[in-house]
Design a protein around this motif. Structure first.
Motif: not given
Length: 316
Positions: A28-30, A44-45, A77-81, A288-289
């Motif tokens: 996870m580079p950033a 939210i992400p 680090g994502g959340a929205v589905f 995508n992330l």
């Protein structure tokens, strides 16, 4: 692009791990960028996961692959589905997966309601709408759903009225409406001006910029969050760039793939809260992330991106 071997080295150095097929460890580079929901300030992400036309078909062949995608979403680090009752088995499959994985409380659930259809004068049976919503609660295994939107502007007075009541009861945290049809944009604009919306969901892509004219500025003015759908024009943009190398200057805003190029354009509009590209593949999700990490294009870079894509032959 970071290879699997590079990712392994980076993640070991950072002490990070991700349970993926083949014990792949990903770096996870950033941090993933976040944006505030205008009506509440909750952050939210900026990149989530859509499920239209992907989860249902994959579930028939390889349900475990969807476990991997949802696990990767939250661990990266994502959340929205984003889902909907009309997306086949998407709600049910995702709900079972996150409960099985023990990550349900790490997902920002965005679903929809519509028992009226797309026609402007179509009417919704309130009992049927409530039943569809209750089925979503059951499938997702949640007492509270983060966001429910009226899908395709179906009978907004009836169905949004039901969502308002659920929000007042604190069973739904945020409410909104969606439209991915340009002929319906006038109705969307009217609804944005007259209803207390937390979110809208719209189609927006580098070659589909109509929402920049009125809808996105109005969302900023009315403090309405924006979920973006179809940021790749479904497959249209992929067809336009097939066989072409990413321009060198894409590195100026940290884009390392065409997917990130397209998504970073969308995210660089300040009215956009989150983009939800649909995929059922872990590799695509992680790419995508990556669009939500590092720099985003500035105004001059956006114009250069548009000129580049508009200069390509239209997709066949």
């Amino acid at each position: 692009m970071v290879t699997r071997r590079d990712a392994l080295k980076l993640s070991l150095g950072a002490g990070l791990s991700l349970a993926l097929p083949g014990s792949l460890l990903a770096a996870m580079p950033a941090p993933l960028l976040t944006r505030a929901i205008p009506s509440s300030g909750q952050r939210i992400p900026v990149v989530g996961l859509g499920s239209s036309a992907t989860f249902s078909s994959t579930a028939r062949d390889n349900a475990s692959a969807l476990d991997d995608v949802l696990r990767a979403l939250v661990e990266q680090g994502g959340a929205v589905f984003d889902t909907a009752p009309s997306y086949g088995a998407s709600e049910e499959v995702a709900g079972k997966a996150v409960q099985r994985l023990g990550i349900s409380d790490r997902v920002f659930w965005a679903t929809k309601v519509n028992v009226a259809g797309r026609e402007a004068d179509a009417k919704a049976d309130p009992a049927a709408a409530r039943a569809q919503i209750e089925a979503s609660f059951e499938r997702l295994g949640r007492e509270t759903i983060d966001l429910i939107q009226v899908h395709n502007l179906g009978d907004v007075p009836t169905q949004l009225g039901i969502l308002k009541a659920l929000k007042a009861e604190k069973r739904v945290r945020y409410i909104g409406v969606t439209s991915t049809s340009k002929p319906a944009y006038p109705r969307l604009i009217e609804t944005m001006r007259n209803e207390p919306l937390d979110f809208i969901g719209v189609d927006y892509a580098i070659d589909n910029r109509d929402v920049e004219e009125t809808i996105l500025p109005l969302a900023a003015e009315r403090r309405i969050g924006v979920l973006v759908y179809a940021p790749f024009g479904r497959t249209r943009l992929w067809n336009r760039v097939e066989g072409r190398d990413l321009p060198d200057w894409a590195a100026d805003f940290d884009a390392t793939s065409w997917g990130q190029f397209f998504l970073k354009f969308v995210l660089s509009h300040p009215a956009v809260t989150c983009v939800t590209p649909a995929t059922s593949r872990v590799s695509n999700l992680i790419d995508n992330l990556g669009a939500g990490r590092g720099r985003l294009p500035d105004a001059d870079q956006r114009r250069r991106m548009v000129a580049f894509i508009d200069g390509l032959p239209p997709a066949a």
